[in-house]
Design an enzyme around this catalytic site. Sequence first.
Site, PDB file in Angstrom:
ATOM      1  N   ASP A 196       0.828  -1.208   0.000  1.00 13.35           N
ATOM      2  CA  ASP A 196       0.000   0.000   0.000  1.00 13.35           C
ATOM      3  C   ASP A 196       0.863   1.260   0.000  1.00 13.35           C
ATOM      4  O   ASP A 196       2.067   1.223   0.279  1.00 13.35           O
ATOM      5  CB  ASP A 196      -0.926  -0.009   1.220  1.00 13.35           C
ATOM      6  N   ASP A 213     -10.753   1.894  -3.279  1.00 15.39           N
ATOM      7  CA  ASP A 213     -11.265   1.597  -1.944  1.00 15.39           C
ATOM      8  C   ASP A 213     -12.789   1.553  -1.920  1.00 15.39           C
ATOM      9  O   ASP A 213     -13.385   1.100  -0.942  1.00 15.39           O
ATOM     10  CB  ASP A 213     -10.780   2.654  -0.951  1.00 15.39           C
TER      11      ASP A 213
END
Length: 691
Positions: free
Chosen positions: A446, A514
């Site tokens: 990430d 997301d």
Amino acid sequence: MLDISEDGRTWVLSGPASSYAVHVTERDELLHLHWGPRIGLADAEALAVRPLPDYWPFESPLDGREEYPVEGGPRFVRPALSVRTPKRRGTEWTYEGHDAEDGELRLRFRDGDLAITLHYRMRSSTDVVERWVTLDNHGPAVEVLRADSATWTLPDRDTWRLSQLHGRWGAESRLERSALTHGEKVIGSRRGHTGHQHLPWVALDTDATEENGEVYGCALGWSGSWRIAVAQLPDARVQITGGAGYDDSGLLMLGAGKSYTTPVFAGLWSDGGFGGASRAWHAYQRAYVIPDADRDRPVLFNSWEATEFDISEEQQRALAERAAAMGVELFVVDDGWFGARTSDRAGLGDWTPNPDRFPGGLKPLADHVHGLGMQFGIWVEPEMVNADSDLYRAHPDWVQYQPGRKRTEFRNQLVLNLAREDVQEYLWQQLDGLLSSAPVDYVKWDFNRCFTDAGWPDDPYPQRLWVDHVHALYALLDRLRAAHPGVAFESCSGGGGRIDLGVLSRTDQVWTSDNTDPLDRLAIQHGFSQIHPARVMAAWVTDSPNAMLNQRASSLRFRFVSAMAGVLGVGGDLTKWTQEELAEARDWVALYKEIRPVVQRGDQYRLRPPEGGLSAVQYALGDETVVLAWLQAQRYGEPVPALRLRGLDPAASYECLETGEVHRGAVLLHHGLRVGLRGDLDATVVRLKRK
């Protein structure tokens, strides 16, 4: 295929359907000749002898015709190359010759001590042209303000339309098409990573449809700050220039004996409309960009939305057991397993398991997951650090910062200066040790904040961190993949903040957004598919209502069929799912495994865009076809329109492969070519096989 004229000054690269041609004049001017349908060498030579226009002094005959415009001389267009020495600015090159090897063409130029090589490659079976530039300095230091990878020149047309992908966090990859007007349209990122705001891709057409018409597209393979400028010049000619870096304030200082190679800027011509162009891009990436693209990606479960930071080994074991019973193949422990990571305020940088949560480390959980028949994965964010961490307390100078200025903290974290060799070595030791300490099969990598205070006070040329950070990231990923060849990597950046051809050449899939709302995802996935294939597009089924974003409720059927358009994942709290939901989910996972080869490796056809009403996408591989369809809205009494399938043999007949209650009764088949969706179902999967 590469054809070269007898005098060695005209070159034609050709693929299955297109050609690309350039020519060097006797005055060492590198001119663009052709990009479009296939032509022969004789055609290119005929184009090469056409005289340049005789403009008045207020315009340049080179503008819009040069292959790679440099700064200086009789030019007014945006320069692709801008360099400085203490005594000179700009470039005045001479042609030195060419080399050709394994399908790669190299055109060599020189300006004093600076050697400039333009690279071209059109690999077999593709019409994608790869272009990049190498600078070799054989003298005193040269400051490189700008070194774009390529300038693309389009043929003369009356009007052009520009396609681009824009957005923001949670709403990435939104497709937008607009008329191109005189002047420049500039997109890019000055954030240190590819960014949620734009994907580094543009396409231009005049009147193309989904399946017909000429489309020109360009895609940049760079995971840092970048810029693409689309310019319609005063005489209506169009050029596209792009490369690493957003501003011209300084890219790097090229010392004596040093070399710099730009990222690849790839271009594609297609006469198959937007869909044909997309399928060509997808095939190119599966063949030449994505690692192990012929290996289908497993169905995964990720623990984040189920647990967030409230994590323990016992809790993960319980989730893993439910996931395994559902048919999941890869179990991923997300944020919260390491250091003092009980919230987003601490722990980043300390990549060792939390002893209270995982007293035996990660190996006992990984062994348990493997015992359940699944692979084991973890989440990391190596390029970041919390101020509340052992790493930051020991090395506060390892972060990017500007002296005398407050250090900005987004998400309570700072950006490590990955351009530093000591930081690179620390991360290698931490991550290599982590992957060696437990049987890890997958890493979700990430990157949750942008560059802000991008300073390096002790370095004589601190601007270089923008480029060197990305090169160090690539080198670290390459080193980890070489040392741990069985580990797969996913690129994530708060969702779709780092998706490009550069990172895709080093990772197995990307986290698209997301936003896991299945309706929102249809538009995101539609835009994503303009350039990237389903094989890399991770998509999750999460809980309903969607707690993170919009509280929208949706059926389990709709959620699964939406996520089955890419690499299927599950991210809900399985401990709260009913037995009926778990049983239905097991059927959907089983169905996805049956259609997975077609979805992940097949040719994709966008049958109807997600603009309300019915939307659908089709995948075809060999004799099999899969259709995913979603009914987003329907007025009372309004029939659901039938779908005209693509890529099938009109003379053949196709059998509908029934798969049980998952979609029984949802299909109306007409002559093997048309499929309709029954109005009382909000989503369905249709499988066809040629008889």
